[in-house]
Every structure is written in structure tokens, then in C-alpha cells.
Design a protein around this motif. Structure first.
Motif, PDB file in Angstrom:
ATOM      1  N   ALA A   2      -2.176   1.854  -5.100  1.00  0.00           N
ATOM      2  CA  ALA A   2      -1.930   3.298  -5.158  1.00  0.00           C
ATOM      3  C   ALA A   2      -3.197   4.110  -5.343  1.00  0.00           C
ATOM      4  O   ALA A   2      -3.219   5.304  -5.071  1.00  0.00           O
ATOM      5  CB  ALA A   2      -0.962   3.604  -6.297  1.00  0.00           C
ATOM      6  N   VAL A  41      -1.713  -1.986 -10.925  1.00  0.00           N
ATOM      7  CA  VAL A  41      -1.915  -0.835 -10.053  1.00  0.00           C
ATOM      8  C   VAL A  41      -3.412  -0.618  -9.859  1.00  0.00           C
ATOM      9  O   VAL A  41      -4.207  -0.812 -10.785  1.00  0.00           O
ATOM     10  CB  VAL A  41      -1.245   0.439 -10.640  1.00  0.00           C
ATOM     11  N   ARG A  97      -4.681   5.381  -7.916  1.00  0.00           N
ATOM     12  CA  ARG A  97      -4.517   6.556  -8.753  1.00  0.00           C
ATOM     13  C   ARG A  97      -5.746   6.748  -9.641  1.00  0.00           C
ATOM     14  O   ARG A  97      -6.591   5.864  -9.746  1.00  0.00           O
ATOM     15  CB  ARG A  97      -3.246   6.432  -9.604  1.00  0.00           C
ATOM     16  N   PHE A 120       4.742   3.245 -12.243  1.00  0.00           N
ATOM     17  CA  PHE A 120       4.508   1.938 -11.623  1.00  0.00           C
ATOM     18  C   PHE A 120       4.924   0.773 -12.509  1.00  0.00           C
ATOM     19  O   PHE A 120       5.394  -0.254 -12.006  1.00  0.00           O
ATOM     20  CB  PHE A 120       3.040   1.806 -11.226  1.00  0.00           C
ATOM     21  N   TYR A 138       1.697   8.262 -14.229  1.00  0.00           N
ATOM     22  CA  TYR A 138       1.527   7.264 -13.173  1.00  0.00           C
ATOM     23  C   TYR A 138       1.825   5.859 -13.712  1.00  0.00           C
ATOM     24  O   TYR A 138       2.483   5.048 -13.053  1.00  0.00           O
ATOM     25  CB  TYR A 138       0.106   7.291 -12.610  1.00  0.00           C
ATOM     26  N   ALA A 158       0.621  -2.657  -7.008  1.00  0.00           N
ATOM     27  CA  ALA A 158       0.813  -1.353  -6.384  1.00  0.00           C
ATOM     28  C   ALA A 158      -0.551  -0.833  -5.949  1.00  0.00           C
ATOM     29  O   ALA A 158      -1.377  -0.459  -6.779  1.00  0.00           O
ATOM     30  CB  ALA A 158       1.459  -0.382  -7.365  1.00  0.00           C
ATOM     31  N   ASN A 163       0.872  -1.186   0.000  1.00  0.00           N
ATOM     32  CA  ASN A 163       0.000   0.000   0.000  1.00  0.00           C
ATOM     33  C   ASN A 163       0.904   1.229   0.000  1.00  0.00           C
ATOM     34  O   ASN A 163       1.660   1.448   0.942  1.00  0.00           O
ATOM     35  CB  ASN A 163      -0.907  -0.022   1.230  1.00  0.00           C
ATOM     36  N   LEU A 164       0.817   2.026  -1.072  1.00  0.00           N
ATOM     37  CA  LEU A 164       1.770   3.117  -1.271  1.00  0.00           C
ATOM     38  C   LEU A 164       1.750   4.130  -0.133  1.00  0.00           C
ATOM     39  O   LEU A 164       2.782   4.746   0.172  1.00  0.00           O
ATOM     40  CB  LEU A 164       1.482   3.816  -2.596  1.00  0.00           C
ATOM     41  N   GLU A 201       4.949   6.236   1.196  1.00  0.00           N
ATOM     42  CA  GLU A 201       4.989   7.669   0.934  1.00  0.00           C
ATOM     43  C   GLU A 201       5.014   8.470   2.226  1.00  0.00           C
ATOM     44  O   GLU A 201       5.605   9.554   2.285  1.00  0.00           O
ATOM     45  CB  GLU A 201       3.794   8.076   0.076  1.00  0.00           C
TER      46      GLU A 201
END
Length: 275
Positions: free
Chosen positions: A95, A120, A97, A111, A107, A93, A60-61, A65
Motif C-alpha cells: 500500500a 504493510v 502508506r 490493514f 491506516y 498489503a 498491490n492495493l 482501488e
């Protein structure tokens, strides 16, 4: 990794387990904090202990981050370690997004090219042009948020118009953007009763199912309504596995919890005639 390769791993390992690497520096065993890279050392131990019991890992990004550049370095080291030592693993990923086309293109590059993830998670709210840049990569996957496991899912996802709920509209519309070879969907385990309706819309797609374990979702219910002839499920467990132990033998406890899930999955696959 394509869908057949993923299915082969599921059959070999008799598992459709995804382990979420939601690594919180405040929760890892204290003895690791003296290491040069505590997050990486934690992840490495978890991966070494569970890689034969799962088919995917899902960092989990947000957890990386939140640690700034050092956290991203830990993530990069984790991905490289898995790629070098366990190349059969499917990497997600997490993320979430989803932005206008040019931004999504960047993005996707981040990734898929720079970080070397297989997939992702993407939010569909901004529509096709925010999702399609991710679909231009061969053997890479979009995992689209469809029906999530949190309480707030009821704020929007079940809104209904002309007999169609919003999450169903997302499924119907987005399946025209990609194929079961490059698009999966997030469907929360706490919404297992909706899987029958979901499978009517996307019978052949893989579903990433969070919410089993700490969030209270039922694996047997998810399998009952969600399994298809090629399994079609990746069921994620994060906290219930990686934080099962808190001392120096934490990885052994993680393996024990992963083994419990894998054992149940093996039986469910056998009942389905898959493993």
C-alpha cells in the motif's frame, strides 16, 4: 506471524518466494470476465496453483482501488480465502502508506484489524511518527521502503552527505524505531550490489525484494549478497508468474513459473545450509 514462524515456512517449502497479486482486469483471461467477480476468481486460481511453492502473497492495493468499491471487495474476498484455506501464508498489503501519526493509526487499523494482513509497506519520508503507529500491533510488520527497484530511485535514494547515502540514513535511523521482529525493508533486486552494505546495517532483518523476473533482477545475485542465517529474504515476482498464461489453463502456467523460481530457491537455501 512472527519471524520464527515465517522462517519455519521457508524451511518447509524450501522457498522464500512472494507472489505479487497485481491483478489487472485488463490482463486476466477473457473467459473470467463473465464471472461475478473476475478479479477474485483469477486470484483464487493463482493461489490454489502456487500456495505450496511460496510463503507470501502481496496484493498491490492500486490494482484493487482502481476498480472502486468492487475492487476492494475482491481484495477482501481474496484475503479471506487465503486465510481460510492456507493460513500459513504471510500476507503483505503493498500500500506504500506514510502520513502523520493520526492518519497512520487509521491506516494500521484498516490493514491489520479490518483486512487482516500480516504486514504493510510504508514510506518513511515523514519520519518516525508516520511509522510507529503500525508497530504497536503484535506479530504485525512494517515493511519500510529503503532502496527501490525503479529507475527513479536514483533521484533521491543515492544522494550522499558526509559519505552516507540517503537509503543508508533511512536504514540507520529507522532501525531504532522497531526490531527485526516487526520491521522489514524493501530493497530492489536491481540494486543487488548494494545488499552487502545494507546487510552491514541491518544484518538480521527480513528484506522484501521486488524486481526479480519482469524487471530483470537476478535471484542468484540477491541470494549471494542478501541471505542470512535465517534466510532473511522474501523475493517477489508478480507479472512473471501471474500472467505466464492467458488462456483457460493460465493457472498451470503460473504454477510452472513459480516452480522454476522455487526450485532455484531450494538450491540456494541448500547451499546456505538452511534447507
Amino acid at each position: 506471524m512472527n519471524s520464527q514462524e515465517l522462517f519455519e515456512q521457508i524451511k518447509i517449502k524450501k522457498s522464500f518466494l512472494c507472489v505479487g497479486l497485481d491483478t489487472d482486469k485488463n490482463k486476466i483471461p477473457a473467459h473470467l470476465l463473465d464471472a461475478e467477480d473476475p478479479i477474485y476468481e483469477f486470484n483464487k486460481a493463482i493461489v490454489d496453483a502456487t500456495h505450496d511453492l511460496c510463503v507470501a502473497y502481496k496484493p498491490n492495493l492500486a490494482f484493487y482501488e482502481s476498480e472502486g468499491i468492487e475492487g476492494l471487495k475482491s481484495l477482501e474476498r481474496t484475503v479471506k480465502y487465503i486465510r481460510s484455506n492456507y493460513p500459513e501464508i504471510f500476507l503483505i498489503a503493498d500500500a506504500k502508506r506514510g502520513d502523520i501519526g493520526n492518519t497512520s493509526k487509521m491506516y494500521a487499523k484498516a490493514f491489520f484489524e479490518n483486512m487482516d494482513f500480516d504486514s504493510v509497506t510504508v514510506a518513511p519520508y515523514m519520519g518516525a511518527d508516520s511509522v510507529t503507529p503500525f508497530l504497536s500491533y503484535e506479530n504485525k510488520w512494517v515493511i519500510l521502503l529503503a532502496l527501490t527497484s525503479n529507475k527513479g530511485a536514483f533521484d533521491f535514494q543515492f544522494m550522499e552527505e558526509n559519505g552516507t547515502r540517503l537509503f543508508e540514513k533511512v536504514l540507520e535511523t529507522s532501525k531504532e524505531w522497531g526490531t527485526p521482529e516487526n520491521m522489514m525493508y524493501v530493497v530492489g533486486a536491481t540494486k543487488a550490489e548494494s545488499l552487502t552494505d545494507i546487510r552491514k546495517i541491518i544484518p538480521n532483518s527480513f528484506l522484501l525484494v521486488p524486481g526479480v523476473g519482469a524487471q530483470g533482477g537476478s535471484l542468484s545475485e540477491v541470494a549471494k549478497y542478501g541471505l542470512n542465517d535465517t534466510c532473511g529474504l522474501l523475493v517477489n515476482s508478480s507479472r512473471g508468474i501471474i500472467y505466464a498464461g492467458s488462456d483457460e489453463d493460465f493457472a498451470l502456467f503460473a504454477r510452472g513459473e513459480a516452480l522454476k523460481v522455487q526450485t532455484e530457491m531450494s538450491s540456494l537455501l541448500e547451499e546456505k545450509g538452511i534447507a
